[in-house]
Design a protein around this motif. Structure first.
Motif, PDB file in Angstrom:
ATOM      1  N   ASP A 169     -23.171  12.697 -46.850  1.00  0.00           N
ATOM      2  CA  ASP A 169     -24.614  12.455 -46.778  1.00  0.00           C
ATOM      3  C   ASP A 169     -25.377  13.748 -47.050  1.00  0.00           C
ATOM      4  N   GLN A 170     -24.943  14.822 -46.415  1.00  0.00           N
ATOM      5  CA  GLN A 170     -25.583  16.116 -46.603  1.00  0.00           C
ATOM      6  C   GLN A 170     -25.439  16.582 -48.046  1.00  0.00           C
ATOM      7  N   GLY A 171     -24.255  16.377 -48.611  1.00  0.00           N
ATOM      8  CA  GLY A 171     -24.017  16.786 -49.994  1.00  0.00           C
ATOM      9  C   GLY A 171     -24.934  16.085 -50.968  1.00  0.00           C
TER      10      GLY A 171
ATOM     11  N   GLU B 286      -5.996  32.076 -46.561  1.00  0.00           N
ATOM     12  CA  GLU B 286      -5.498  30.969 -47.379  1.00  0.00           C
ATOM     13  C   GLU B 286      -6.651  30.023 -47.687  1.00  0.00           C
ATOM     14  N   MET B 287      -6.792  29.639 -48.963  1.00  0.00           N
ATOM     15  CA  MET B 287      -7.804  28.656 -49.356  1.00  0.00           C
ATOM     16  C   MET B 287      -7.109  27.524 -50.101  1.00  0.00           C
ATOM     17  N   GLU B 288      -7.348  26.314 -49.634  1.00  0.00           N
ATOM     18  CA  GLU B 288      -6.726  25.133 -50.234  1.00  0.00           C
ATOM     19  C   GLU B 288      -7.805  24.179 -50.723  1.00  0.00           C
ATOM     20  N   GLU B 289      -7.789  23.876 -51.995  1.00  0.00           N
ATOM     21  CA  GLU B 289      -8.758  22.939 -52.549  1.00  0.00           C
ATOM     22  C   GLU B 289      -8.311  21.516 -52.253  1.00  0.00           C
ATOM     23  N   ILE B 290      -9.214  20.740 -51.672  1.00  0.00           N
ATOM     24  CA  ILE B 290      -8.934  19.347 -51.357  1.00  0.00           C
ATOM     25  C   ILE B 290      -9.773  18.491 -52.301  1.00  0.00           C
ATOM     26  N   THR B 291      -9.184  17.441 -52.830  1.00  0.00           N
ATOM     27  CA  THR B 291      -9.900  16.618 -53.807  1.00  0.00           C
ATOM     28  C   THR B 291     -11.153  16.012 -53.209  1.00  0.00           C
ATOM     29  N   LYS B 292     -11.975  15.462 -54.061  1.00  0.00           N
ATOM     30  CA  LYS B 292     -13.331  15.081 -53.698  1.00  0.00           C
ATOM     31  C   LYS B 292     -13.367  13.973 -52.656  1.00  0.00           C
ATOM     32  N   THR B 293     -14.340  14.084 -51.773  1.00  0.00           N
ATOM     33  CA  THR B 293     -14.454  13.144 -50.671  1.00  0.00           C
ATOM     34  C   THR B 293     -15.168  11.862 -51.079  1.00  0.00           C
TER      35      THR B 293
ATOM     36  N   VAL C 197     -20.014  22.135 -52.497  1.00  0.00           N
ATOM     37  CA  VAL C 197     -18.688  22.446 -51.960  1.00  0.00           C
ATOM     38  C   VAL C 197     -18.816  22.711 -50.461  1.00  0.00           C
ATOM     39  N   PHE C 198     -18.012  22.028 -49.674  1.00  0.00           N
ATOM     40  CA  PHE C 198     -17.950  22.275 -48.237  1.00  0.00           C
ATOM     41  C   PHE C 198     -16.687  23.073 -47.943  1.00  0.00           C
ATOM     42  N   ILE C 199     -16.862  24.177 -47.215  1.00  0.00           N
ATOM     43  CA  ILE C 199     -15.736  25.036 -46.866  1.00  0.00           C
ATOM     44  C   ILE C 199     -15.611  25.079 -45.351  1.00  0.00           C
ATOM     45  N   SER C 200     -14.406  24.811 -44.865  1.00  0.00           N
ATOM     46  CA  SER C 200     -14.203  24.745 -43.420  1.00  0.00           C
ATOM     47  C   SER C 200     -12.740  25.047 -43.085  1.00  0.00           C
ATOM     48  N   PRO C 201     -12.479  25.559 -41.886  1.00  0.00           N
ATOM     49  CA  PRO C 201     -11.088  25.747 -41.460  1.00  0.00           C
ATOM     50  C   PRO C 201     -10.386  24.424 -41.181  1.00  0.00           C
ATOM     51  N   VAL C 202     -11.170  23.357 -40.967  1.00  0.00           N
ATOM     52  CA  VAL C 202     -10.555  22.073 -40.617  1.00  0.00           C
ATOM     53  C   VAL C 202     -11.452  20.934 -41.097  1.00  0.00           C
ATOM     54  N   PHE C 203     -10.808  19.892 -41.633  1.00  0.00           N
ATOM     55  CA  PHE C 203     -11.502  18.661 -41.976  1.00  0.00           C
ATOM     56  C   PHE C 203     -10.819  17.511 -41.246  1.00  0.00           C
TER      57      PHE C 203
ATOM     58  N   GLY D 227      -8.818  11.625 -46.103  1.00  0.00           N
ATOM     59  CA  GLY D 227      -8.421  10.339 -46.650  1.00  0.00           C
ATOM     60  C   GLY D 227      -9.431   9.801 -47.645  1.00  0.00           C
ATOM     61  N   ALA D 228     -10.692  10.106 -47.380  1.00  0.00           N
ATOM     62  CA  ALA D 228     -11.752   9.619 -48.255  1.00  0.00           C
ATOM     63  C   ALA D 228     -11.883  10.433 -49.524  1.00  0.00           C
ATOM     64  N   ALA D 229     -11.159  11.532 -49.616  1.00  0.00           N
ATOM     65  CA  ALA D 229     -11.313  12.444 -50.754  1.00  0.00           C
ATOM     66  C   ALA D 229     -10.616  11.965 -52.013  1.00  0.00           C
ATOM     67  N   SER D 230     -10.079  10.760 -51.998  1.00  0.00           N
ATOM     68  CA  SER D 230      -9.339  10.268 -53.155  1.00  0.00           C
ATOM     69  C   SER D 230     -10.237   9.776 -54.277  1.00  0.00           C
ATOM     70  N   ASN D 231     -11.531   9.643 -54.026  1.00  0.00           N
ATOM     71  CA  ASN D 231     -12.462   9.198 -55.066  1.00  0.00           C
ATOM     72  C   ASN D 231     -12.814  10.370 -55.966  1.00  0.00           C
ATOM     73  N   PRO D 232     -12.373  10.354 -57.237  1.00  0.00           N
ATOM     74  CA  PRO D 232     -12.594  11.498 -58.125  1.00  0.00           C
ATOM     75  C   PRO D 232     -13.963  11.493 -58.799  1.00  0.00           C
ATOM     76  N   GLN D 233     -14.780  10.483 -58.526  1.00  0.00           N
ATOM     77  CA  GLN D 233     -16.046  10.347 -59.235  1.00  0.00           C
ATOM     78  C   GLN D 233     -17.225  10.996 -58.511  1.00  0.00           C
ATOM     79  N   LEU D 234     -16.957  11.704 -57.443  1.00  0.00           N
ATOM     80  CA  LEU D 234     -18.036  12.282 -56.654  1.00  0.00           C
ATOM     81  C   LEU D 234     -18.114  13.790 -56.850  1.00  0.00           C
ATOM     82  N   PRO D 235     -19.318  14.331 -57.022  1.00  0.00           N
ATOM     83  CA  PRO D 235     -19.499  15.773 -57.264  1.00  0.00           C
ATOM     84  C   PRO D 235     -19.518  16.589 -55.981  1.00  0.00           C
ATOM     85  N   ILE D 236     -18.674  16.229 -55.026  1.00  0.00           N
ATOM     86  CA  ILE D 236     -18.616  16.907 -53.734  1.00  0.00           C
ATOM     87  C   ILE D 236     -17.172  17.307 -53.474  1.00  0.00           C
ATOM     88  N   ASP D 237     -16.940  18.584 -53.247  1.00  0.00           N
ATOM     89  CA  ASP D 237     -15.588  19.098 -53.067  1.00  0.00           C
ATOM     90  C   ASP D 237     -15.394  19.658 -51.662  1.00  0.00           C
ATOM     91  N   LEU D 238     -14.163  19.600 -51.193  1.00  0.00           N
ATOM     92  CA  LEU D 238     -13.790  20.180 -49.908  1.00  0.00           C
ATOM     93  C   LEU D 238     -12.785  21.294 -50.140  1.00  0.00           C
TER      94      LEU D 238
END
Length: 204
Positions: free
Chosen positions: A80-82, A157-164, A122-128, A134-145
Motif C-alpha cells: 500500500d505504501q509503495g 549480507e543483502m538478499e534480493e527478494i522477488t516482487k511482492t 524498494v523496501f529494505i529490512s532485516p526481516v520480512f 509468499g506474496a512476492a511471487s507476482n512479477p508484474q509489480l514495481p515493488i521490490d524487497l
C-alpha cells in the motif's frame, strides 16, 4: 544460512548482529548506495506533499527514479505504501526532476528524459514476514524487497527478494488507481529486452 570464519584450519561461527535502529539501515545503504545497489544517491528524507520518502535514488541504466524505504521490523502494509509513493511520483514528476538536478545540475533537461515506466519502490529490512515473502511471487509489480543482515566482523549480507504481491489482497475501491498506475509503469520481461537488443542491433 550459517556463516563461519576459517582460522588455522578451524571454523568459527559468525553471529548475526541486530540493527538497533531503522536509521542504521538507512545510513548503511545511503553511504554505500552505488556499491550495494548500483544507484546514484539523490536525496535523503525527501519531503513531498504530506509524505517524506526515506531515500530518493536514480538508476542511470534505466533513466528512472527509485524510492527506497527502510523497515526494522515486520510490516504488513508495504505494498500500500509503495503504490502510494509511486502515485505521488507520477503526479509530481517535476519535483523529482528538480531534486535530481539540485545534485546533478543539467543532467536531466526535461521530464520526458526520464523513463517513468521503470519507476520502482524498494523496501529494505532485516526481516520480512512470511506473508510478504509468499506474496512476492507476482512479477508484474514495481515493488521490490531486499533483506539486509549485519554480522560480526563487519560483514553485511543483502538478499534480493522477488516482487511482492498487491492486487490479490487489495481493497476493491483502490483497484482503479492500481490499474491506472500499472498502465504507466511497465515491468520488462526477458523477451522484451531481447526484442529491444535485436531491433537496435539489426536496425529493424
Amino acid at each position: 544460512m550459517a556463516l563461519f570464519q576459517l582460522e588455522n584450519k578451524r571454523v568459527k561461527p559468525i553471529y548475526e548482529k541486530t540493527f538497533k535502529k531503522e536509521k542504521d539501515v538507512q545510513q548503511l545503504v545511503e553511504n554505500n548506495l552505488t556499491e550495494l545497489m548500483n544507484l546514484d544517491f539523490v536525496k535523503t528524507e525527501f519531503a513531498i506533499g504530506k509524505f517524506r520518502l526515506d531515500t530518493l535514488a536514480y538508476n542511470s541504466e534505466t533513466a528512472s527514479f527509485v524510492i527506497i524505504e527502510y523497515k526494522k521490523t515486520k510490516n504488513e502494509s508495504l505494498v500500500d505504501q509503495g503504490y502510494t509513493y509511486l502515485n505521488i511520483m507520477l503526479e509530481q514528476k517535476a519535483a523529482f526532476v528538480l531534486a535530481f538536478n539540485e545534485v546533478f545540475p543539467y543532467e536531466i533537461k526535461a521530464i520526458k528524459d526520464i523513463d517513468w515506466s521503470q519507476s520502482r519502490v524498494v523496501f529494505i529490512s532485516p526481516v520480512f514476514s512470511s506473508y510478504q515473502k509468499g506474496a512476492a511471487s507476482n512479477p508484474q509489480l514495481p515493488i521490490d524487497l531486499i533483506q539486509v543482515k549485519s554480522f560480526e566482523k563487519n560483514l553485511i549480507e543483502m538478499e534480493e527478494i522477488t516482487k511482492t504481491n498487491y492486487i490479490a489482497d487489495h481493497k476493491k475501491e483502490n483497484l482503479e488507481s492500481v490499474n491506472k498506475l500499472n498502465k504507466e509503469i511497465k515491468v520488462y520481461t526477458e523477451e522484451d529486452l531481447i526484442s529491444q537488443v535485436s531491433h537496435t542491433k539489426f536496425g529493424r
